[in-house]
Design an enzyme around this catalytic site. Sequence first.
Site, short mmCIF file in Angstrom:
data_model
loop_
_atom_site.label_atom_id
_atom_site.label_comp_id
_atom_site.label_asym_id
_atom_site.label_seq_id
_atom_site.Cartn_x
_atom_site.Cartn_y
_atom_site.Cartn_z
N ALA A 137 20.58 -8.15 101.78
CA ALA A 137 20.73 -9.57 102.12
C ALA A 137 20.95 -9.73 103.61
O ALA A 137 20.33 -10.57 104.27
CB ALA A 137 21.89 -10.18 101.34
N LYS B 244 11.27 -2.68 92.85
CA LYS B 244 11.16 -1.40 92.19
C LYS B 244 12.46 -0.59 92.32
O LYS B 244 13.22 -0.86 93.23
CB LYS B 244 9.98 -0.62 92.77
N HIS C 55 3.12 2.00 95.17
CA HIS C 55 2.49 1.57 96.42
C HIS C 55 1.05 2.08 96.57
O HIS C 55 0.14 1.33 96.89
CB HIS C 55 3.27 2.08 97.63
C1 BG6 Z 1 9.93 2.66 99.57
C2 BG6 Z 1 10.35 4.03 99.15
O1 BG6 Z 1 9.46 1.92 98.49
O2 BG6 Z 1 8.91 2.78 100.55
C3 BG6 Z 1 10.82 4.83 100.32
O3 BG6 Z 1 11.37 3.94 98.17
C4 BG6 Z 1 9.77 4.86 101.40
O4 BG6 Z 1 11.18 6.14 99.94
C5 BG6 Z 1 9.30 3.46 101.72
O5 BG6 Z 1 10.36 5.45 102.54
C6 BG6 Z 1 8.14 3.49 102.67
O6 BG6 Z 1 7.85 2.19 103.09
P1 BG6 Z 1 7.17 1.90 104.47
O7 BG6 Z 1 6.91 0.43 104.47
O8 BG6 Z 1 8.11 2.33 105.54
O9 BG6 Z 1 5.92 2.73 104.48
#
Ligand code: BG6
Length: 444
Positions: free
Chosen positions: A18, A123, A215
């Site tokens: 937050a 997630k 992702h």
């Molecule tokens: C998160 C994972 O969803 O995404 C992390 O839980 C990871 O472990 C992160 O580091 C990566 O996100 P970004 O946007 O930095 O690529």
Amino acid sequence: MPVSDSAIIILGASGDLAKRKLIPALERLFQKKEIDDTCRVIGSGRTPFSHEEFRAHFNRDKEFSKLLYYHQGTEGIRDFIFSLREFRRVIIFFSLPPRVYAHTAAELHREGFRDETTLIIEKPFGYDLESARKLNADLQRYFHELQIFRIDHYLAKEAVQNILVFRFANAVFYPIWNSRYIESIQINALEDIGVEDRGAYFDGAGIIRDMVQNHLMQLLSLLTMEAPINLEAEEIRIQKMQILKALEVKRWAKMQYRGYHDEKGVPEDSKTETYAELEMTINNYRWTGIPIYVRTGKAVHRKGTEIGIRFKPGPHLLYNTEGQIPPNQIIFNIQPDAGIVMDFIAREPGGSGRISSTNMTFCYSSSFLDAEIPEAYQRLLLDAIRGDRTLFVSAEETELSWEKFTPTLQQETPGMYKRGALPPSPLGIDWIDFDKYGSTCRLD
Ligand code: BG6
């Protein structure tokens, strides 16, 4: 038109998310007149705060702070917010541990939240197929699927949203986007940091659950789906589902960085993978037989996410090259420096008759100089407040994706790699040299 008459509730409002992300994102939306002063932001949590203390906790802009209120716990929260004023819509962000999602949805229902309500959750959506099904069923017992917004923050990345535009607003790529012309699809998502202070969470997950199942499958769906008949969220979802249905995970290898056992919250005998490499395919008319390589790892040599499309050679070799002509490739640089690079062949100047690989580059930083790229939560919150589901993930997508990854979730003893280095491909994959492209759009 700014959004009006909406109550935005943050559950877990005394937490880090937050403070770091949600409140700043809402403040920005207010400043940009995306939400107006008939909206209220109500924090809720276990910590006792007065409204004034809550406002002081964030120390934001004065006008925006007037919209902030606090209510301890969820009991009585509905009566409280409606005592402030009438609202047409209520948006409830779960900044909570996933294990309490189902229980919280039940509580909110008991409080009287119904059709006017949108729930936003993050997630992990379950731990495997069975737990994902249970979570979805538990939530759907109290709220309709269309009221549940599941965040995948990769979908909020500007360069990810551009994938569909690149494919479907540029007619030139349409005829070649298939197994006849494409040799392989490669997704590369690397991080230089290790698990840092998230060892306890990460150890129970591993990188396939943490990155690949959600992702990276979202990226793959956007890259390979058929064109939707229009851009409505439901039409896009239908096409993404077709890809997940046809997806087959063929081979995988898991690895762990040396020193992972010393991270806080990680047991000494942990077999959790911090790096994974997978080969998949999509068994449909467009893609069958084309390998899709996915690689992701923590504590490797750099941070960067790229997608490479490598094309097959032409039908007849005319030019005198020792060895092979380098392949044509399209590289989507997703982050940190977003852009697209297209490799092609050119004649070397002079009379040598030689040809070599060169490229054309598009960088957001130079093509859209004054563009403000909104922060992921700003974009996602606004869409959820407006009720636009395009960037959110459906229950069915999460379940299908878990189903496809089930075999890869078994515990295996992982191979080891050196912290800070990319391991040589354990599956022997001929990876595109992504390091070469990652910095194409860097502003130094
Ligand atoms: C998160 C994972 O969803 O995404 C992390 O839980 C990871 O472990 C992160 O580091 C990566 O996100 P970004 O946007 O930095 O690529």
